[in-house]
Scaffold this motif. Structure first.
Motif, PDB file in Angstrom:
ATOM      1  N   THR A 185       2.509   1.815  -3.372  1.00  0.00           N
ATOM      2  CA  THR A 185       1.580   2.352  -4.363  1.00  0.00           C
ATOM      3  C   THR A 185       1.342   3.840  -4.124  1.00  0.00           C
ATOM      4  O   THR A 185       1.275   4.629  -5.068  1.00  0.00           O
ATOM      5  N   MET A 186       1.220   4.214  -2.829  1.00  0.00           N
ATOM      6  CA  MET A 186       1.030   5.636  -2.530  1.00  0.00           C
ATOM      7  C   MET A 186       2.230   6.451  -3.010  1.00  0.00           C
ATOM      8  O   MET A 186       2.064   7.496  -3.653  1.00  0.00           O
ATOM      9  N   SER A 200      -6.511  -0.941   3.805  1.00  0.00           N
ATOM     10  CA  SER A 200      -5.474  -0.416   2.913  1.00  0.00           C
ATOM     11  C   SER A 200      -6.064  -0.079   1.550  1.00  0.00           C
ATOM     12  O   SER A 200      -5.671   0.911   0.929  1.00  0.00           O
ATOM     13  N   LEU A 227      -5.790   3.560  -0.134  1.00  0.00           N
ATOM     14  CA  LEU A 227      -5.239   3.720  -1.478  1.00  0.00           C
ATOM     15  C   LEU A 227      -6.197   4.493  -2.366  1.00  0.00           C
ATOM     16  O   LEU A 227      -5.785   5.352  -3.143  1.00  0.00           O
ATOM     17  N   VAL A 248      -5.871   8.151  -1.528  1.00  0.00           N
ATOM     18  CA  VAL A 248      -4.646   8.738  -2.083  1.00  0.00           C
ATOM     19  C   VAL A 248      -4.771   8.882  -3.599  1.00  0.00           C
ATOM     20  O   VAL A 248      -4.380   9.890  -4.179  1.00  0.00           O
ATOM     21  N   TYR A 249      -5.370   7.879  -4.247  1.00  0.00           N
ATOM     22  CA  TYR A 249      -5.525   7.935  -5.707  1.00  0.00           C
ATOM     23  C   TYR A 249      -6.356   9.145  -6.116  1.00  0.00           C
ATOM     24  O   TYR A 249      -5.978   9.901  -7.015  1.00  0.00           O
ATOM     25  N   LEU A 280       2.124   6.823  -6.748  1.00  0.00           N
ATOM     26  CA  LEU A 280       1.153   7.834  -7.194  1.00  0.00           C
ATOM     27  C   LEU A 280       1.668   9.237  -6.926  1.00  0.00           C
ATOM     28  O   LEU A 280       1.562  10.134  -7.773  1.00  0.00           O
ATOM     29  N   THR A 287      -4.382  12.390  -5.607  1.00  0.00           N
ATOM     30  CA  THR A 287      -3.273  12.648  -6.523  1.00  0.00           C
ATOM     31  C   THR A 287      -3.712  12.708  -7.989  1.00  0.00           C
ATOM     32  O   THR A 287      -2.973  13.209  -8.823  1.00  0.00           O
ATOM     33  N   ILE A 334      -1.631  14.157 -11.178  1.00  0.00           N
ATOM     34  CA  ILE A 334      -1.052  13.255 -12.170  1.00  0.00           C
ATOM     35  C   ILE A 334      -1.486  13.672 -13.572  1.00  0.00           C
ATOM     36  O   ILE A 334      -0.682  13.770 -14.498  1.00  0.00           O
ATOM     37  N   SER A 367       0.832  -1.205   0.000  1.00  0.00           N
ATOM     38  CA  SER A 367       0.000   0.000   0.000  1.00  0.00           C
ATOM     39  C   SER A 367       0.863   1.249   0.000  1.00  0.00           C
ATOM     40  O   SER A 367       0.621   2.179  -0.771  1.00  0.00           O
TER      41      SER A 367
END
Lengths: 205, 206
Positions: free
Chosen positions: A80-81, B18, B22, B25-26, A84, B29, B33, A77
């Motif tokens: 992956t953070m 988790s 995630l 965070v995705y 990104l 961001t 991105i 995890s």
């Protein structure tokens, strides 16, 4: 162990690259120049700090039987953070490191510290340990990257040292990684053995 | 049996947490991105809009936003790929066309297979007095190429050699001269230039 000893243990005494020979995949593959090496080292260090902290916090909640899968989930995890975040904020570095950022998940240094240290110690100690080990890893990578860049490209961190005067292209190629690592390992072992001998002689007197 | 279920349940809780984090965070961001990707694309387009001989812009106003770019779309397709050949080189959608003072500039996003996958470049062609010539190229995605070897395709020096060969040698790239030890990566770029030329011939531009 005192805090200082924990820190020094990861940084020098048990340096992940030069003593434990862990995390060889990124250490050999991404150290074609110092900048890449520094980026890779810092990315691994931040993952290591966060995963060590998290694992030491949840260590009492995790059944012993499934501790490895849980650690992998935690590490994956965070990787992956980081991936990104790097994609969004450090686009150029993310481009050059490419595939090796997701591969931090399987860096045995991170798994090793989780299993050997963070799962048995307090969160604060785990952070100290992660900092020591991470910086030890970063330092080793930067040293490896600088030597390779210097001999392969005549520069360090992009600054020209001797330009095109003495360039051995082989140092940037994969064999150069093995040769440089071998020579550095030999050098550090030699220093270690000599120190030990001196310490023994001192004790005899 | 009961214990297995229990440990499985605990593992599920961990993965759920988790997964949720995630996702957060995705989402946070994602705009950054997209912005970084778009800026990289825009920079590449700006770069190939400059003449590779004089380093001056071929048109008076270069695009600066998504809207500017949408105005000059020449060919596009819903499938993201406009043209493809047997060697798996591709021309991606959209293709752009700039017109000014009787000059036509075609900008294509093309890819060819390199060492580890697609090597994607933005390439520009200049049509002046009915003669079409390649103007410039910028490799934008080489993330699967080896750092220190194939990834050196991003260097300015490599770009200059590719442009020089493409212009003077009828699009035959001297791969070994561009990058030592990374012939396959350069070959990917050469294949992508080939398909760009093919595509323009098919469309009747050249």
């Amino acid at each position: 162990m005192s805090k200082m000893a924990t820190f020094k243990n990861g940084l020098i005494t048990n340096n992940p690259v030069f003593v434990q020979v862990l995390g060889m995949c990124p250490a050999l593959a991404t150290t074609t120049n110092s900048t890449n090496a520094l980026g890779m080292g810092l990315a691994s260090t931040s993952v290591l700090i966060m995963s060590n902290l998290m694992i030491s916090l949840i260590k009492n909640l995790v059944p012993t039987k499934i501790r490895i899968p849980v650690y992998i989930v935690v590490i994956a995890s965070f990787v992956t953070m980081i991936d990104l975040l790097m994609h969004g904020f450090t686009y150029e570095l993310w481009k050059t490191l490419g595939l090796f950022i997701p591969l931090i998940v399987v860096n045995c240094m991170i798994m090793g510290r989780a299993e050997a240290f963070a799962s048995k110690n307090t969160p604060f100690d785990s952070i100290i340990d992660a900092l020591g080990t991470g910086l030890g890893f970063t330092g080793a990578l930067v040293l490896l990257g600088s030597v390779r860049e210097l001999f392969g490209n005549g520069s360090i961190f992009g600054f020209e040292i001797w330009g095109e005067a003495l360039n051995m292209h082989a140092f940037i190629l994969p064999p150069g990684a093995f040769i440089t690592l071998g020579l550095l390992l030999a050098m550090f072992n030699y220093i270690g053995i000599r120190k030990e001998k001196k310490a023994k002689e001192g004790a005899k007197k | 049996m009961k214990e297995y279920l229990k440990t499985g349940f605990v593992l599920m809780i961990f993965t759920l947490i988790s997964g949720f984090l995630l996702g957060v965070v995705y989402l946070v961001t994602l705009p950054y991105i997209e912005k970084a990707e778009f800026n990289a694309k825009l920079q590449a387009i700006e770069l190939v809009l400059k003449s590779s001989d004089t380093d001056e812009f071929l048109i008076s106003k270069s695009p600066s936003s998504e809207e500017d770019l949408n105005k000059v779309i020449w060919k596009e397709s819903d499938e993201n790929i406009i043209y493809k050949n047997s060697k798996n080189a591709k021309v991606f959608s959209p293709a752009y066309k700039f017109e000014e003072d009787g000059k036509e500039i075609y900008i294509l996003t093309v890819s060819g297979i390199g060492y580890g996958g697609d090597v994607i470049s933005v390439i520009s062609f200049l049509k002046e007095d009915n003669i079409v010539n390649m103007n410039s190229i910028k490799v934008i995605d080489y993330s699967q190429e080896t750092p220190g070897l194939g990834a050196n395709i991003a260097n300015e020096d490599a770009h200059k050699k590719i442009i020089r060969d493409a212009k003077s040698n009828n699009y035959m790239i001297n791969t070994a001269d561009v990058l030592t030890g990374a012939t396959i990566t350069v070959n990917g770029v050469a294949k992508s230039i080939e398909i760009a030329v093919d595509f323009l011939r098919n469309e009747g531009v050249m």
